[in-house]
Design a protein around this motif. Structure first.
Motif, PDB file in Angstrom:
ATOM      1  N   MET A   1       5.116 -14.286  -0.659  1.00 42.66           N
ATOM      2  CA  MET A   1       4.062 -13.684   0.142  1.00 42.66           C
ATOM      3  C   MET A   1       2.740 -13.810  -0.606  1.00 42.66           C
ATOM      4  O   MET A   1       2.654 -13.581  -1.796  1.00 42.66           O
ATOM      5  N   GLN A   2       1.703 -14.147   0.132  1.00 37.53           N
ATOM      6  CA  GLN A   2       0.384 -14.306  -0.443  1.00 37.53           C
ATOM      7  C   GLN A   2      -0.224 -12.933  -0.711  1.00 37.53           C
ATOM      8  O   GLN A   2      -0.069 -12.007   0.071  1.00 37.53           O
ATOM      9  N   ASN A   3      -0.892 -12.786  -1.846  1.00 37.63           N
ATOM     10  CA  ASN A   3      -1.530 -11.519  -2.166  1.00 37.63           C
ATOM     11  C   ASN A   3      -2.707 -11.285  -1.243  1.00 37.63           C
ATOM     12  O   ASN A   3      -3.403 -12.218  -0.877  1.00 37.63           O
ATOM     13  N   HIS A 100       0.121  -4.583  -0.189  1.00 38.87           N
ATOM     14  CA  HIS A 100       0.204  -6.040  -0.334  1.00 38.87           C
ATOM     15  C   HIS A 100       0.506  -6.740   0.980  1.00 38.87           C
ATOM     16  O   HIS A 100       1.259  -7.701   1.025  1.00 38.87           O
ATOM     17  N   VAL A 101      -0.096  -6.236   2.063  1.00 39.57           N
ATOM     18  CA  VAL A 101       0.028  -6.865   3.368  1.00 39.57           C
ATOM     19  C   VAL A 101      -1.291  -7.575   3.654  1.00 39.57           C
ATOM     20  O   VAL A 101      -2.353  -6.944   3.709  1.00 39.57           O
ATOM     21  N   ASP A 102      -1.218  -8.883   3.816  1.00 40.19           N
ATOM     22  CA  ASP A 102      -2.391  -9.721   4.040  1.00 40.19           C
ATOM     23  C   ASP A 102      -2.937  -9.499   5.443  1.00 40.19           C
ATOM     24  O   ASP A 102      -2.227  -9.644   6.434  1.00 40.19           O
ATOM     25  N   MET A 103      -4.209  -9.174   5.534  1.00 41.03           N
ATOM     26  CA  MET A 103      -4.866  -8.930   6.814  1.00 41.03           C
ATOM     27  C   MET A 103      -5.929  -9.981   7.119  1.00 41.03           C
ATOM     28  O   MET A 103      -6.689  -9.827   8.073  1.00 41.03           O
ATOM     29  N   SER A 150       1.908  -7.172  14.253  1.00 38.35           N
ATOM     30  CA  SER A 150       2.575  -8.172  13.412  1.00 38.35           C
ATOM     31  C   SER A 150       2.641  -7.744  11.945  1.00 38.35           C
ATOM     32  O   SER A 150       3.410  -8.312  11.168  1.00 38.35           O
ATOM     33  N   LYS A 151       1.872  -6.738  11.565  1.00 38.79           N
ATOM     34  CA  LYS A 151       1.865  -6.252  10.176  1.00 38.79           C
ATOM     35  C   LYS A 151       2.926  -5.187   9.933  1.00 38.79           C
ATOM     36  O   LYS A 151       3.166  -4.796   8.795  1.00 38.79           O
ATOM     37  N   GLN A 152       3.556  -4.690  10.998  1.00 37.62           N
ATOM     38  CA  GLN A 152       4.584  -3.658  10.843  1.00 37.62           C
ATOM     39  C   GLN A 152       5.715  -4.111   9.938  1.00 37.62           C
ATOM     40  O   GLN A 152       6.142  -3.369   9.051  1.00 37.62           O
ATOM     41  N   GLY A 153       6.216  -5.308  10.171  1.00 39.16           N
ATOM     42  CA  GLY A 153       7.345  -5.813   9.382  1.00 39.16           C
ATOM     43  C   GLY A 153       7.012  -5.901   7.901  1.00 39.16           C
ATOM     44  O   GLY A 153       7.740  -5.334   7.062  1.00 39.16           O
ATOM     45  N   PRO A 154       5.923  -6.597   7.534  1.00 39.82           N
ATOM     46  CA  PRO A 154       5.566  -6.661   6.110  1.00 39.82           C
ATOM     47  C   PRO A 154       5.293  -5.287   5.502  1.00 39.82           C
ATOM     48  O   PRO A 154       5.651  -5.029   4.352  1.00 39.82           O
ATOM     49  N   TYR A 155       4.690  -4.389   6.264  1.00 42.14           N
ATOM     50  CA  TYR A 155       4.424  -3.041   5.763  1.00 42.14           C
ATOM     51  C   TYR A 155       5.742  -2.312   5.490  1.00 42.14           C
ATOM     52  O   TYR A 155       5.937  -1.722   4.430  1.00 42.14           O
ATOM     53  N   ARG A 156       6.654  -2.359   6.442  1.00 38.94           N
ATOM     54  CA  ARG A 156       7.944  -1.685   6.262  1.00 38.94           C
ATOM     55  C   ARG A 156       8.717  -2.284   5.086  1.00 38.94           C
ATOM     56  O   ARG A 156       9.340  -1.552   4.322  1.00 38.94           O
ATOM     57  N   LYS A 157       8.663  -3.597   4.962  1.00 41.42           N
ATOM     58  CA  LYS A 157       9.347  -4.253   3.843  1.00 41.42           C
ATOM     59  C   LYS A 157       8.766  -3.766   2.519  1.00 41.42           C
ATOM     60  O   LYS A 157       9.503  -3.471   1.581  1.00 41.42           O
ATOM     61  N   ALA A 165      12.444   3.374   1.444  1.00 42.29           N
ATOM     62  CA  ALA A 165      12.504   3.500   2.907  1.00 42.29           C
ATOM     63  C   ALA A 165      11.111   3.377   3.494  1.00 42.29           C
ATOM     64  O   ALA A 165      10.142   3.850   2.924  1.00 42.29           O
ATOM     65  N   GLY A 166      11.030   2.741   4.639  1.00 44.09           N
ATOM     66  CA  GLY A 166       9.773   2.620   5.353  1.00 44.09           C
ATOM     67  C   GLY A 166       9.507   3.886   6.145  1.00 44.09           C
ATOM     68  O   GLY A 166      10.301   4.810   6.159  1.00 44.09           O
ATOM     69  N   ASP A 167       8.376   3.928   6.794  1.00 44.85           N
ATOM     70  CA  ASP A 167       8.023   5.073   7.626  1.00 44.85           C
ATOM     71  C   ASP A 167       8.534   4.802   9.036  1.00 44.85           C
ATOM     72  O   ASP A 167       7.918   4.061   9.787  1.00 44.85           O
ATOM     73  N   PRO A 168       9.668   5.402   9.411  1.00 44.34           N
ATOM     74  CA  PRO A 168      10.251   5.115  10.714  1.00 44.34           C
ATOM     75  C   PRO A 168       9.418   5.641  11.881  1.00 44.34           C
ATOM     76  O   PRO A 168       9.610   5.245  13.006  1.00 44.34           O
TER      77      PRO A 168
END
Length: 188
Positions: A1-3, A100-103, A150-157, A165-168
């Motif tokens: 994953m890119q910083n 570390h989620v690229d926006m 589309s950022k939900q997945g990387p954020y949860r990961k 645990a992610g924020d359900p």
């Protein structure tokens, strides 16, 4: 994953677009009316709150535009509402960056929104003018929503990796459905 980009770069994206303005949008300090509220998220890393606040401010901007079209809000109030969206966009980018989620794919949103708003406000203040530009405004906002979704997945990961645990509670699906319903099932 890119910083993600460094904090300063992410913050500068929205500010640059706010500062490059026509005379009517160049205000040293925005006039915030009682109807325009901005409360930054309690923690810079609080992604769900940052996203929720950003989406609330985009709805507020649309309402101020509606009021502008019927002469119940001024161009300055629309500008102020846009500035609040830009500030919260930066806060949201920074909240995601801390995880570390690229926006970077969404950095053009404030500029795209500003461009259509300036064009709209440069024309006659009427419901017909707003009707002409609202599809483009909704398209920009819909693209923002899709980008955030589309950022939900990387954020949860990231949350699972760093905290177990992610924020359900955080999901964009209801927000996307509400936006589709309000805009007639389409983005534009």
């Amino acid at each position: 994953m890119q910083n993600p980009p460094p904090y300063d770069r992410a913050c500068a994206v929205g500010q640059t677009s706010i500062m490059r303005s026509s005379a009517r949008w160049a205000k040293p300090s925005p006039i915030i009316t009682s109807s325009l509220q901005y409360t930054p998220p309690p923690s810079p890393a609080d992604v769900p709150t940052a996203v929720s606040t950003l989406l609330g401010l985009t709805k507020q901007l649309q309402e101020v535009l509606r009021l502008w079209s019927v002469h119940q809000a001024t161009e300055s109030q629309v500008s102020d509402a846009y500035i609040l969206v830009g500030m919260q966009f930066n806060a949201t980018v920074n909240a995601f960056a801390r995880h570390h989620v690229d926006m970077s794919d969404l950095f053009s949103v404030p500029t795209e929104l500003r461009t259509v708003l300036e064009t709209c406000l440069g024309e006659e203040q009427s419901p017909r003018t707003l009707e002409r530009y609202m599809p483009e405004i909704r398209t920009v906002l819909y693209n923002l929503l899709q980008g955030l979704q589309s950022k939900q997945g990387p954020y949860r990961k990231s949350m699972e990796t760093h905290r177990g645990a992610g924020d359900p509670r955080w999901t964009m699906s209801p927000i996307m459905e509400d936006f589709k319903r309000r805009s007639g099932g389409r983005s534009g």
